[in-house]
Design a protein around this motif. Structure first.
Motif, short mmCIF file in Angstrom:
data_model
loop_
_atom_site.label_atom_id
_atom_site.label_comp_id
_atom_site.label_asym_id
_atom_site.label_seq_id
_atom_site.Cartn_x
_atom_site.Cartn_y
_atom_site.Cartn_z
N THR A 131 4.09 -40.10 -38.44
CA THR A 131 3.57 -41.43 -38.74
C THR A 131 4.46 -42.09 -39.78
OG1 THR A 131 1.69 -42.68 -39.63
CG2 THR A 131 1.98 -40.44 -40.46
N ASP A 132 4.65 -43.38 -39.64
CA ASP A 132 5.44 -44.13 -40.62
C ASP A 132 4.60 -44.52 -41.83
OD1 ASP A 132 7.72 -44.08 -39.02
OD2 ASP A 132 7.10 -45.87 -37.91
N ALA A 133 3.29 -44.40 -41.72
CA ALA A 133 2.39 -44.80 -42.81
C ALA A 133 1.95 -43.55 -43.56
CB ALA A 133 1.19 -45.56 -42.27
N ILE A 134 2.36 -43.41 -44.79
CA ILE A 134 2.03 -42.20 -45.55
C ILE A 134 0.53 -42.09 -45.78
CG2 ILE A 134 2.29 -43.25 -47.84
CD1 ILE A 134 3.68 -40.60 -48.67
N SER A 135 -0.16 -43.22 -45.79
CA SER A 135 -1.62 -43.20 -45.98
C SER A 135 -2.34 -42.54 -44.81
CB SER A 135 -2.13 -44.62 -46.19
OG SER A 135 -1.82 -45.43 -45.05
N GLU A 136 -1.68 -42.42 -43.64
CA GLU A 136 -2.29 -41.82 -42.47
C GLU A 136 -1.92 -40.35 -42.30
OE1 GLU A 136 -1.04 -44.16 -39.19
OE2 GLU A 136 -2.10 -45.98 -39.83
N ALA A 137 -1.03 -39.85 -43.15
CA ALA A 137 -0.50 -38.50 -42.97
C ALA A 137 -1.44 -37.45 -43.52
CB ALA A 137 0.86 -38.39 -43.68
N ASP A 138 -1.40 -36.26 -42.91
CA ASP A 138 -2.12 -35.09 -43.43
C ASP A 138 -1.25 -34.26 -44.36
OD1 ASP A 138 -4.63 -35.32 -41.95
OD2 ASP A 138 -3.39 -34.95 -40.18
N VAL A 139 0.06 -34.35 -44.16
CA VAL A 139 0.99 -33.59 -44.99
C VAL A 139 2.31 -34.35 -45.05
CG1 VAL A 139 1.78 -32.22 -43.01
CG2 VAL A 139 2.09 -31.32 -45.32
N ALA A 140 2.98 -34.26 -46.19
CA ALA A 140 4.30 -34.88 -46.36
C ALA A 140 5.36 -33.78 -46.32
CB ALA A 140 4.37 -35.64 -47.67
N ILE A 141 6.37 -33.97 -45.47
CA ILE A 141 7.40 -32.95 -45.29
C ILE A 141 8.75 -33.50 -45.76
CG2 ILE A 141 8.61 -31.49 -43.62
CD1 ILE A 141 6.13 -31.69 -41.84
N PHE A 142 9.38 -32.78 -46.70
CA PHE A 142 10.73 -33.14 -47.10
C PHE A 142 11.66 -32.69 -45.98
CE2 PHE A 142 14.58 -33.04 -49.77
CZ PHE A 142 14.45 -34.28 -50.39
N PRO A 143 12.41 -33.59 -45.36
CA PRO A 143 12.98 -33.31 -44.03
C PRO A 143 14.31 -32.56 -44.01
CG PRO A 143 13.43 -35.57 -44.64
CD PRO A 143 12.60 -35.00 -45.75
N VAL A 144 14.83 -32.10 -45.13
CA VAL A 144 16.11 -31.38 -45.14
C VAL A 144 15.99 -30.13 -46.00
CG1 VAL A 144 17.49 -33.45 -44.75
CG2 VAL A 144 16.99 -32.73 -47.09
#
Length: 307
Positions: A7-20
């Motif tokens: 999702t592009d909206a962080i408010s809709e995310a269940d988890v934030a992933i650092f992508p590298v």
């Protein structure tokens, strides 16, 4: 995919992933960027996942950060660290071009190994020089990697394998290499040595597994996917999904001092059918839980249970 979506909206995310890979990123002097990103994401009260590649890994003490890494020392890893398996392509399809089959129980346990195992004094000296050089570079460059004490894995393998060779109650099928991946003169082509490696696993009920530079064994997962039984030397190892998988049902974990006795006792205590069942369960474990997709499904399910 049905189980995951971005999702592009962080408010809709269940988890934030650092992508590298966090280690490569921080080595490029990006600590301020990383800390700012953590602070921004933390405003949304989200769990944060980071991945540390390589042999040595990275430890985070940030309360809402979970680290995924290949190995580390179980006694030193915090509860927010998850061990990620080595994701193995099926050697039966990719290399051997045949189908999985079960091995019968023999009178003696038959154990295989192909790999870097060198007991010379020169070998242990070279390993120490490489270890010291790496640590010096890490200190000078302020590397974020975890510190690992010196462990001469090639030399250790040789000494332990020789103990097994000298035991008349065990059938050992070992091919000693002086370098990793059969590098060196007269080693044969990469294709030939790879085929020899997987043939050895295929034809032995048990597979000797000991850590390399990092405190984990890729061979451990190769043995599992091929439906064989890893004999893992415990070097304070943490295995994936320990709260979900009863690893004692899939492998034999031994100390350096007890490997002979433990292997003989394990083999004698199991019936033919029990050993065949372990073989089937081990292959199924990788195909259904420890592959790249299903591993994270297990992680996600665990997250939802604890939410």
């Amino acid at each position: 995919m049905a189980n995951f979506c971005f999702t592009d909206a962080i408010s809709e995310a269940d988890v934030a992933i650092f992508p590298v890979d966090i280690i490569s990123f921080l080595k490029n002097d990006k600590i301020n960027f990383f800390n700012d990103w953590i602070a921004m994401v933390s405003k949304y009260d989200l769990p944060i996942w980071i991945y540390a590649a390589g042999d040595f890994g990275f430890s985070s003490e940030i309360f809402n950060v979970t680290t995924f890494r290949l190995g580390g020392f179980k006694s030193k890893l915090n509860t927010s660290t998850n061990i990620i398996p080595s994701f193995i392509n099926d050697p039966y399809k990719e290399v051997l071009k045949n189908d999985f089959f079960l091995l019968p129980k023999k009178e003696q346990p038959n154990i295989g190994f192909v790999g870097n195992a060198n007991g010379s004094f020169l070998k242990i000296c070279k390993e120490f020089v490489l270890y010291a050089k790496r640590n010096l570079i890490n200190i000078l460059k302020k590397s974020p990697e975890d510190y690992h004490p010196f462990y001469p894995s090639g030399w250790k393998r040789f000494k332990l394998l020789q103990k097994i060779v000298n035991e008349s109650k065990i059938e050992s099928n070992f091919i000693f290499r002086k370098k990793y991946r059969a590098q060196g003169k007269n080693a044969g082509s990469k294709e030939d040595t790879t085929l020899e490696f997987f043939n050895n696993i295929q034809n032995n009920l048990y597979v000797f597994c000991l850590r390399g530079n990092g405190n984990f064994s890729v061979r451990f997962y190769e043995a599992l996917i091929m439906g064989r039984i890893p004999v893992l030397v415990d070097t304070d190892v943490k295995l994936p999904l320990e709260n979900i998988i009863d690893w004692k049902q899939h492998c034999l974990i031994v100390s350096e001092n007890s490997i002979i006795e433990d292997l003989i006792y394990f083999h004698e205590s199991k019936t033919q059918e029990e050993l065949k069942e372990i073989q089937k369960k081990n292959r199924k474990l990788v195909l259904e839980k420890l592959n790249r997709i299903d591993y994270f499904i297990q992680i996600s399910n665990e997250y939802l249970r604890n939410k």
